[in-house]
Every structure is written in structure tokens, then in C-alpha cells.
Design an enzyme around this catalytic site. Structure first.
Site, mmCIF file in Angstrom:
data_model
loop_
_atom_site.group_PDB
_atom_site.id
_atom_site.type_symbol
_atom_site.label_atom_id
_atom_site.label_comp_id
_atom_site.label_asym_id
_atom_site.label_seq_id
_atom_site.Cartn_x
_atom_site.Cartn_y
_atom_site.Cartn_z
ATOM 1 N N GLU A 173 -4.586 8.117 -2.613
ATOM 2 C CA GLU A 173 -5.079 6.836 -2.113
ATOM 3 C C GLU A 173 -5.368 5.884 -3.276
ATOM 4 O OE1 GLU A 173 -4.735 6.492 0.945
ATOM 5 O OE2 GLU A 173 -5.733 4.607 1.394
ATOM 6 N N HIS A 209 0.835 -1.202 0.000
ATOM 7 C CA HIS A 209 0.000 0.000 0.000
ATOM 8 C C HIS A 209 0.878 1.263 0.000
ATOM 9 C CE1 HIS A 209 -3.694 2.308 1.190
ATOM 10 N NE2 HIS A 209 -2.785 3.098 1.738
ATOM 11 N N GLU A 210 1.807 1.320 0.948
ATOM 12 C CA GLU A 210 2.671 2.506 1.048
ATOM 13 C C GLU A 210 3.579 2.639 -0.169
ATOM 14 O OE1 GLU A 210 1.771 4.562 3.186
ATOM 15 O OE2 GLU A 210 0.664 3.255 4.556
ATOM 16 N N HIS A 227 1.735 4.674 -2.644
ATOM 17 C CA HIS A 227 1.891 6.100 -2.336
ATOM 18 C C HIS A 227 3.283 6.584 -2.756
ATOM 19 C CE1 HIS A 227 -1.831 6.882 -0.200
ATOM 20 N NE2 HIS A 227 -1.605 5.967 0.737
HETATM 21 ZN ZN LIG Z 1 -3.039 5.185 2.054
#
Ligand SMILES: [Zn+2]
Ligand SMILES: [Zn+2]
Lengths: 494, 494
Positions: free
Chosen positions: A291, A261-262, A265
Site C-alpha cells: 500500500e 494508485h493501482e 501496486h
Molecule cells: Zn491499494
């Protein structure tokens, strides 16, 4: 072009202060021993004052007026517009309000940490009322300046251009099909045999696996790092992105999917155009778009069966468990797509997550607009949880309306970004599928076309176009929640 | 007391900017990936400009004048004096000179990194001439403002109160006995059987050992950390001291003794009085006093036979080598006190080290005063190396006058701190011995009285007294190099 140049120089200076802030804040969360906290907080507070003074310097008003009268090319116009947007955001609020908000927010958040565990809604609500009053005041000022409604004016901070009207339409649609979809998925999954991976999964091995997966996902280690913090985040600066995770020996999937997830980003940040570095036009477009990138990596890509065919053997190897049936791609695909209505948003699966967001959106919208009061929250929370997920939170504030940190410091308008992001991600994936066969690419271990698509259509655009424009250029249309619905049906009901 | 208070507030603000600078600089050296360097350097340069602007704000002159006329108590007088000293240091030089020095220094240092390897004195000397010219200019300005000689005015930056007159006397004395002492030690050591510990010593084990030893030496991990960097240093802030080391699998003693050295610096910083935090009076007294603390830990304490009785078993355990004859305290005592004249200062032993410093002192003193020119350096270096250590550096600039980084950025006046520090350390130890039996304390694993003595006499004094006063209060007399000589005789000839 004199004043445009002055403004650009001014913003590059501001971005250097943000750089110092980002690194010292990352250090505070990931490296600093507890005893260093007081002096660090003081140093960061001093920096924040300097940043604010610089961002709101009185001469900027004249500079903007003069710059707008200058002969500028198209790109400079765009850049000026974003600089002005940032400046207006920063100058709109009187300093006393900002200070009151900071104090009330700190007080509310600090007390919340113990009040939540004690299920003490009564005490918490008093602090929250203060925070809400100040946020209403802020919303009023922003509304007057922008001509938007009060809640829309807050939404605009995180998701420029997004409105209550649009969200109501989208979320009402989701509400019309989500509860029954959840039930269908649960019925289908009731007959599935899923093996829960059993730890311990040594932290050093989890770390190696994380680094390997980040590498496969194109994280640039020459411009970033992975470390550990209590609350995982993506911080640092675009030339040096610092992501963090938290390892749990009993469960490797939470840290791994968190890292993925990161990494989403991080790749957005690392992919921002060098040309616009230090200028608002060169920053991420919105919280929702940000996001969308993390959820593209975490949900669209990494929870797909095709990608798990890559991930599963890496995990078996990392933990020397080549015969563990729990670590096959088939089982991990099942395990990582389990759907269970539950109380806690941050632990929610992809399917029930929107219900948590819609609930919060409806409450905070009405709270900011003044249609409901803080006292009304627990009952509304319970009613909506029961309606959307079939769970009651009566008398259970800890796992109900006191579970999130967001409202304690007045971040009203932020929650929708999560689900808007999930929808953008699904829409990007659908558009990408029209251009390439994703499964074939993944099977061929050839992820570059996927990342190149994101780089070209999202990362390199930064804030040089509006969100609507970005969506249209990338996918042919504005936000369309049908893709998200279809994604859930395809993944969970087929 | 109004203006004194304003000045104190101003300095506390400055110290918060120093905090940000210290943490981001530590990160740059120990955490940051290479690709982040350009943006980091720019952010730090911007911060340096802001620090300089704040430190030299025009209104400060009036504030100091008014504060000096105020009714202040003794402590405030002392604090005001140190604030004024710092302010004068900062405002003395015209901005253009500082900028020229920064540019010339960067250019000289950058080129030096390759020129040194290529033994290219000719090219290096051109850059160095520029640096020397600017330093002479700086020295001239400082001399006029302080009434000191030019070199003394530079010395005063690092070691306030120290003069060429005093150094000449001390160093001439050392020169009168050091070469023969070195020969005697070499003769004595020629018959010693010393076993060189043979690696590999795994880095993880070295790290554990380092942390354990830091802990025994009272390093406060709630206010500091140990990490890795290419050039070990002690950085961070007094509430959060960041020390670094560099591990070598072939030799554990270099990292370990380096960590102990930096732990000495760190305990000084951690021990500075909280009461004076953020004010110049609360900072370390001088570079020489700082080095005296690191050398007290590294040389006086850790190379003693008594302390090695603690250290040796820790090392044997850390590396699971309980039968390694190289890791007995007897052997480590011999191994860690080997004396060998050699070319490189940073690798020099305790006995030959002063020769390296005296050589540099004599050259830089005459260079700044204008008695010699850059062209004269190689010949002088060779002559002095031959005279003090019996080694020629003719045609070998790499291991001769091009070995150090200090002159490349114009840090003339810094080198003497190293040997002055070693002398202070010996004098502190001698004074301590008059109050307690050091060997007995170490054998009883009771190091607190030793640290308490340092805390009371040095750390808690910070800059509230002059160096001479600090020495007198701690040891009964000003700097007296006899203690250092006696320490060398006791350790190396008995
Ligand atoms: Zn996030
Ligand atoms: Zn040192």
C-alpha cells in the site's frame, strides 16, 4: 543443499498454480460474462484445494528440518526462512476450520450485500458473530504457535512483525493531533475557491488519459494491462500485472487517481527481482509496504502541485478542454486535496482516512482479543466517529459499521495496513528528498531517479529483508509516523 | 454404482482443470502482453503435467474394471464407455514418447515459422522427419491397442469410427467429379460482374457488425465473448465460450465470415447438455461434427442468398454505406462464392477446399503407414496440386507443403475433419430441408427452427451416441457425400 533445492522447486510449482489462479480470477472480475460464474467458481475452488494440498503436503515438515541442517549461504537462509513462514501460515489451521471459515465468510458476505442496503444490523450481526467466533479460534491457534497475542497473530499475516503495542503507540499519537488538524484544514479550506470539474468525460477519453499517465509513471505494458472491473484491483502475476479501474462519466478524477494508485501496486510487482521469481523471498514484503507504493504514487506524487503541472495539461488535452478553468493544475491541486469528514472510508480524503482506520483497528483488536462482543460494535462505532470526525452513525449502520466488506470474511488485522502504508510512503518520500530535489525532477519531466530509488530500496528487496530492516536501509530508521504528520501539515496547512 | 460414481467425480475434477487451461490459454492468445509469455507457458506446462497425472492415475484401471461390473443404466453405460475411451487415449502412450513428441513438435514448429518464409525445405524436413518418426511410433502403439491400421488409429483420435477405407471411397468419389466441377464453375463465373468491396472498413464498425450478427445467430453473450487474436479460434468452456477474430480494415468479409464460422463452433459448445457437464459423454462428438457446425453457419447458412438478404443491409448500415453497390446482397452473394484454385488452404473457397484436404490426406496416410518418406512430400504435393487444381508448387515450398502448421506438431489424422465436416453440414441441411422451408424461415427472420433442429439432433446429443448413430438419427443415413456434391452443384452451377 538437496532439501533446500527440493523446497525451492516445490514453491516454484506452487507459484505456477498461483499464476493460473491469478489469471482466472482476474478474468472472472474483468472479462467473464455472468453466466460463466458458477463453473468458474467451481474450477477455482478445485484449484484452491490442489494449492492447499500441495502447500501442506506432509513430507514438507521433514524437508524443512533437513534443509535447516544443510550448508546454506545467506541468501538461501533468507529464502528458506520465507518458505517456512509461508508453510507455517498454511499448515497451522486445521482443514475443518478453514472450511468453516470459508462457508461462514461466504454466507456473511453474500447476505451483507442486501443487509447493508436494508440497514439490517440485527440479521447481519448473527452472521458476523459466527465469523468472529471462527476468527477468534484462528487467532488462538496462531497465537499459541507464534507466542504473539491473538490480534497480533492476525496482524502478522498481513504485516509481519507489526504489533498492537506499536500500533497503539502510533495511533494514539495520531489521535492526539488529527482531530484538531482536520479542523484547521477545514477552516483554511473554507475560504478556497475550488471549481468542481463538470462532466461528461467520455470513457474512451478517460481510458486514453489513463494509459498515457500509466506510461509516464513507467508502467511496463509488455508485462501488464489495464482493464475494467466493478471493484478496481491490482492482480495477475509479476510478469503480467493486471490492473483494473471503473470509469464514471461525471468525474474523471476518481478513475484517474485510482489508476495511478493501482499503477503504484503494479510497479512494485513488476519491479520484484526476477532472480527470486516463484519463491516467497521474491514476493512483496507486506500489505503495508504494498500500500505504501500505491499511496506513494497516488498521494505523495500525483496529488503534488508539481506533478499536477504535468497531469493537468494531459487531462485538458484528453478531453479537448484547453480552456476549462476546472482543469488547471492550480484548481486540480485544490480539488484533489479537499478535506471533508464523512462516513465512508473508501471515499475518504488523505487527512481523514487515518481516523477511519484507527476506529476499525481499535474495534477489531478488542473484538479478537475478546474484550468486546459483536453487539457492542454499533455503539462504539458511533462514539468513535463522533470523537474522531464529529459525525454520528446512530441507527445508520449502512454508512457505519456495515460499510466495509473486510470483516464479513474474517479479514481481521488487515485494516491497519492502509494507514501504515500511508506512513511508510511519507517516510520514503522524506528520505528521497534528502537525496534529490523531487520538485525539480518532476518539473524536468525526469521521474526515473524517483522510480529508481523505489526500485533499489523497495522493489528489488522483495521479502529478502524484514520490514524494519527494509525501512532502516531505505530511510535510516524504523517506521516513524512523524513524516506522515509533517506531510499532512506541509500539504494542507502551508 | 460406487465405482461409476467415483469415475464421474474424477472426470468432473479433470474438467475443472481443463477449464483453467482453456481460460488461461485464451488469455495467452487474446489478452496477454508478450512479456508474460514465458511464465504463462511454464504455468500451463505445469498444469498439463497435473492433468496428465490425474488422467492416468494408476488406480483408474481397477476403477474401470469394477465399474464395468456394476449395475448401470443405459445412460451410465454410455458415459462409462466415453470415460474409458478418453482414459485409454491418455494412458496408451508412454510418458517418454509424449515428452519427445512435445519437444520435437515445439522445435519443428518454432523453426518452421522462419523456415517457411525462407522456403527452406531442406532444414524443415530434418525436423519433420523426427516428428514423423515419433508419430509413426504413436500410431503403432495405438494400432496395436485398437486393432486398427496405423493411420486409422490416428484418425480415431479426432473422428472416432472413421477409417481409411471409408475416406478412400469418399475422397476417390470427390476426385472423380471435383476437378471438372471446378472448371465448370470457373467458366460460369468468368462472365459474372462482381464488385470487390473497397475499404477502409473501420475496425470498431466491423466489431459492432460482428456482435450484431452473432446475436442474430443466437450466440449467448451471457455465456461467451468475442475478442481478437492473431489466429482466430473458438476456446473457453461450454458455459463461457470465447471466440476470437482478426479484423482487416481493407476487407470486412473475412472477419465477418470468420466470426460466423466460430459462432457455429460456439453454439455447439453452448448447446451441449448441462446434464452431462464435466463428463466425456457431454463433450462434442468429434472434430468433424464440430466443423460441421461451424461450416453449417458459415457455408450452408451465411453464404446463401436468403441469409445475405439479412446480412447485406446490416453491413451497409454498420459502415454507413447504404449506396455502396458492393454491399448489396446480390453482389455479396457473388463475391462470397467466387471460386479460384489457389495455393493456400486457409484462403480456399468452398469448392476447391476439398482438393487441398484430399491432397494432405493422401500424403499423411501414406506417410504414417510408411509407404512414403518425408523426402517424397514436395514432389507428391506438386503432382497432386497440378492434378487437382492445375497449379504447380515446384520449388515453392512456402506455398506448398510448408504452408500448414498441422504436421509440425504431429497432428496427423486431423486434416480430413475439415472436409468430412463440410459433408456432414450439407447432409444436415438436406435433412432439415425435408422438414422445413429454410428460405422462407430466413426471409421471415425466423431462424429458431433451424437452431432448434441442430440443438435437438446434434448439440444435445453431445457424445452420448456414435457419429454414425448421430447421423442416422438426424438424417436417416450414415455419412453420404452426395449431399455435399449436390450442394455445390446447386449453389455454383445453377
Ligand atoms: Zn491499494
Ligand atoms: Zn472451424
Amino acid at each position: 543443499m538437496n532439501f533446500y533445492k527440493k523446497l525451492a522447486q516445490h514453491h516454484r510449482k506452487l507459484s505456477k498454480l498461483s499464476h493460473l489462479n491469478a489469471i482466472c480470477s482476474w478474468d472472472q472480475a474483468s472479462m467473464m460474462p455472468e453466466g460463466g460464474n458458477e463453473a468458474r467458481s467451481e474450477a477455482l475452488a478445485e484449484l484452491a484445494v490442489m494449492q492447499h494440498e500441495l502447500a501442506t503436503a506432509p513430507h514438507l515438515k521433514e524437508w524443512f528440518e533437513k534443509a535447516e541442517a544443510e550448508q546454506l549461504d545467506n541468501e538461501q537462509r533468507v529464502s528458506l526462512k520465507e518458505m517456512k513462514r509461508e508453510w507455517q501460515m498454511n499448515t497451522l489451521l486445521p482443514a475443518e476450520l478453514v472450511e468453516s471459515q470459508s462457508l461462514a465468510g461466504s454466507k456473511c458476505e453474500h447476505a451483507w450485500r442486501s443487509q447493508r442496503h436494508e440497514n439490517d444490523w440485527h440479521s447481519f450481526s448473527k452472521n458476523l458473530k459466527e465469523v468472529v467466533e471462527l476468527s477468534r479460534h484462528e487467532a488462538q491457534i496462531r497465537a499459541e504457535a507464534t507466542g504473539l497475542s491473538r490480534y497480533d497473530a492476525l496482524l502478522d499475516i498481513y504485516e509481519p512483525g507489526m504489533t498492537t503495542k506499536q500500533l497503539d503507540r502510533i495511533f494514539n499519537d495520531v489521535k492526539s493531533w488529527l482531530p484538531s488538524l482536520i479542523r484547521q484544514v477545514q477552516e483554511k479550506q473554507a475560504t478556497e475557491d475550488v471549481i468542481t470539474p463538470v462532466g461528461p468525460f467520455p470513457i474512451e477519453q478517460q481510458k486514453s488519459l489513463s494509459l498515457e499517465v500509466m506510461s509516464k509513471l513507467g508502467f511496463d505494458f509488455n508485462h501488464g494491462r489495464l482493464d475494467v472491473s466493478i471493484h478496481p484491483f491490482c492482480g495477475g502475476v509479476s510478469t503480467d500485472v493486471r490492473i483494473t479501474t471503473r470509469y464514471d462519466e461525471a468525474d474523471f478524477t476518481s478513475a484517474l487517481l485510482g489508476v495511478i494508485h493501482e499503477t503504484g501496486h503494479a510497479r512494485y510487482e513488476q519491479g520484484l527481482p526476477a532472480k527470486w521469481r516463484g519463491l516467497p523471498a521474491g514476493e512483496a514484503r507486506s500489505m503495508g509496504i504494498h500500500e505504501s507504493q500505491s499511496l506513494f504514487f497516488e498521494m505523495q506524487l500525483s496529488r503534488s502541485k508539481a506533478f499536477l503541472d504535468i497531469l493537468a495539461p494531459l487531462a485538458s488535452d484528453a478531453f479537448s478542454r484547453r480552456d476549462d478553468a476546472a482543469l488547471t493544475s492550480e484548481n486540480l491541486a485544490l480539488f484533489n486535496t479537499r478535506v471533508t469528514p464523512d462516513y465512508i472510508r473508501v471515499d475518504a480524503d488523505e487527512v481523514t482516512y487515518p481516523a477511519h482506520i484507527i476506529l476499525r483497528y481499535e474495534i477489531e483488536r478488542d473484538l479478537v482479543e475478546g474484550h468486546i462482543e459483536v453487539e457492542d460494535i454499533p455503539e462504539l462505532w458511533d462514539k468513535k466517529m463522533t470523537e474522531y470526525l464529529g459525525l454520528t452513525t446512530r441507527c445508520n449502520h449502512t454508512d457505519g459499521c456495515m460499510q466495509d466488506i473486510h470483516w464479513t470474511d474474517g479479514s481481521f488485522g488487515y485494516f491497519p495496513s492502509y494507514t501504515i502504508g500511508a506512513m511508510y510512503a511519507a517516510q520514503f518520500m522524506a528520505a528521497m528528498r534528502r537525496e534529490m530535489n523531487i520538485e525539480n525532477l518532476i518539473h524536468a519531466r525526469n521521474l526515473s531517479p524517483i522510480f529508481n530509488w523505489l526500485d533499489r530500496h523497495i522493489w528489488k528487496k522483495a521479502s529478502t529483508v524484514s520490514t524494519d530492516q527494509l525501512l532502516i536501509e531505505a530511510t535510516g530508521e524504523k517506521l516513524n509516523p512523524e513524516y506522515f504528520k509533517q506531510h499532512l501539515i506541509d500539504r494542507y496547512l502551508k
